[in-house]
Scaffold this motif. Sequence first.
Motif: not given
Length: 129
Positions: A1-8, A28-33, A63-73
């Motif tokens: 399973m692919q991650p649904t989070y992005l670390f920037v 995406a939604t900001f999750v935290g540091l 860290i952000f939780e991605l709502h539409e990874p296939a679209r955003l990534l």
Amino acid sequence: MQPTYLFVYGTLMRGHANPFAQRLRQYATFVGLGTFPGVLYRIEWYPGAVYQPGAPGRVQGEIFELHEPARLLPELDAYEDVQEDPARSLYLRREVPVQVPDGRVLRCWTYLYNQPTDALLRIESGLFT
């Protein structure tokens, strides 16, 4: 399973107004540091991180939780100059374990710098400002 989070850790973080940072906040939604073991470098007006398991230094970011990874990534891949041929890519999107302040570890996508670092300035704090 692919991650649904992005670390920037650079120009995609909150507080940056470029169109791609705005797209990230839209899809995406900001999750935290969070942090991961490695080294952060100043490339020019932007940073580049190298993941190094077991390294004493930590790269700091958000860290952000991605709502539409296939679209955003794919859009973010283009922004980060990810190429089909990894040897030509400025960055590579890879999965890394990111530690959050409460000690949990989240599997996150992040963009790791993919060029030589010998002549680059190391950001000792691990935080791009």
